[in-house]
Scaffold this active site. Structure first.
Site: not given
Ligand code: GLU
Length: 418
Positions: A105
């Site tokens: 993240k």
């Molecule tokens: N931001 C989204 C999550 O927290 C999607 C992450 C992604 O598709 O890599 O799951």
């Protein structure tokens, strides 16, 4: 008492999963700590001639099951601590729904609403300029998160491709025009509805007629409202940071969505509909409304030990990542509110990210029906695994989901060695 942060929340849940699986302290530590954490400085020439400096972050938690995967968040409160907790959550989420990724993240500590389109583009491109060595289709694959969407992904894809050549698989959640997947934009909301429906069907109940309140009306909140409305639920309240609307009789979801997209605000339907049952509601009071299903789809730690005793829902579906603190989670459990945890509830987004990546690598494009069919199949399977493990072992859904996911990550990590 320590502050109820998403970091402390995650650690509490994760530590108890590791303990219940019989892992020792060293194993817990090994699984908890990130492989790599990066902070970079992003200076920006603002439109008014001034200079602003932002921080970019990327935390790569684990890649034992596949490349690092997770969103980029543009939010003024983003810091390394929050990115750490959210990266760990991604590792568990990808393991729970069995997609071949690890977890990551990151993002930028900016408020996109306070930047012009040009400033936002420059900042996003600068992110790639600084961090391109760390990302890639087989390395780390960013995606949208709070404050980002297909446009930011297109800029990242373009900037990255200037250096490495055509690389659509470097990000997911792209526009369809540059290699995005049909069904990705609606995937998280659609997934929330599939998980809830599967859980309730297993319990001999249904979604039809349930009163739903949704906090956050960005991409996730909007599609959740539509998907649950289509299944016969009554969406009684929606709101975002500028306010929202509540109608115990049920809102006209299409009208509310149209007003939000047209005016950028949820205040429209209140004024224009003329229906006397519609009243304004804000983010804090929405959480305490009388409803069957509460769906926080905005930011972390909105349900704490302070407001948890006042919640009046039967189910809490975690559309956002980490919206309920560990203290609140324990309180809700004692009060009989069933929490459907983020790593299961909102996993539809990363599942369709995986489909997008797989299509990019093969240079094919699936139909919407194929994407939706595969999404449904995966989420139903994951939900039933969690529900059955919880019932068999007397666990909460969160405990069961964490246990299943943690065991998978640990197995991959140890079998590969280090
Ligand atoms: N931001 C989204 C999550 O927290 C999607 C992450 C992604 O598709 O890599 O799951």
């Amino acid at each position: 008492m320590a502050a109820e942060t998403s970091r402390s929340t995650f650690e509490t849940f994760f530590e108890s999963a590791c303990t219940s699986l019989g892992y020792d302290a060293a194993t817990f530590e090994l699984l908890l700590l990130a492989s790599r954490e990066v902070r970079a400085e992003l200076p920006l020439h603002r439109d008014d001639g001034s200079i602003a400096v932002f921080n970019a972050y990327r935390v790569q938690h684990h890649n034992a099951r596949g490349p690092y995967k997770g969103g980029l968040r543009f939010h003024p409160e983003l810091d390394l601590d929050e990115a750490r907790a959210l990266a760990c959550l991604m590792t568990l989420k990808t393991a729970l729904v069995e997609v071949p990724f690890g977890g990551a993240k990151g993002g930028i500590d900016c408020d996109p609403a306070g930047l012009s389109a040009r400033e936002l583009e420059l900042l996003t491109r600068k992110f790639v300029e600084r961090l391109h060595r760390l990302i890639g289709p087989n390395l780390d694959i960013p995606a949208p998160d709070v404050g980002t969407g297909p446009q930011e992904m297109a800029w990242i894809q373009d900037e990255y491709s200037k250096i490495y050549g055509y690389s659509p698989g470097v990000v997911t959640g792209k526009p369809i025009a540059t290699g995005g997947s049909l069904g990705r934009a609606s995937a998280t909301g659609e997934g929330l509805a599939i998980v809830l429906e599967t859980l309730l069907t297993h319990r001999g109940e249904g979604v039809e007629g349930l009163r739903v309140a949704i906090q956050g009306f960005g991409n996730v909140g909007r599609h959740t409202a539509r998907a649950l409305h289509e299944r016969g639920a009554r969406v009684v309240a929606v709101c975002d940071r500028d306010g929202g609307v509540h109608d115990p009789g049920g809102l006209d979801v299409a009208d509310v969505v149209a007003a939000r997209l047209r005016d950028g605000s949820l205040a429209g339907p209140t004024a224009s509909s003329g229906a006397s049952t519609i009243v304004p509601v804000d983010n804090a009071s929405l959480l305490e409304l009388d409803c069957d299903v509460l769906v926080p789809c905005a930011v972390s730690s909105v349900v704490t030990s302070a407001n948890a005793p006042r919640l009046r829902c039967r189910y809490l579906l975690e559309g956002a990542n980490s919206p309920v603190t560990a203290e609140a989670d324990a309180l809700l459990r004692r009060r009989g509110v069933e929490v459907v945890p983020d790593i299961l509830a909102n996993s539809g987004g990363v599942v369709v990210s995986y489909f997008e990546w797989a299509q990019n690598l093969q240079q094919v494009a699936w139909s919407l029906e194929e994407v939706q069919h595969r999404l449904r199949e995966r989420l139903q399977r994951a939900t039933l695994q969690v529900v059955e493990a919880a019932a068999d072992e007397g666990l909460s859904l969160r405990e069961a989901a964490y246990r299943i996911a943690t065991a998978r990550v640990k197995e991959a990590f140890f079998v590969a060695g280090f």
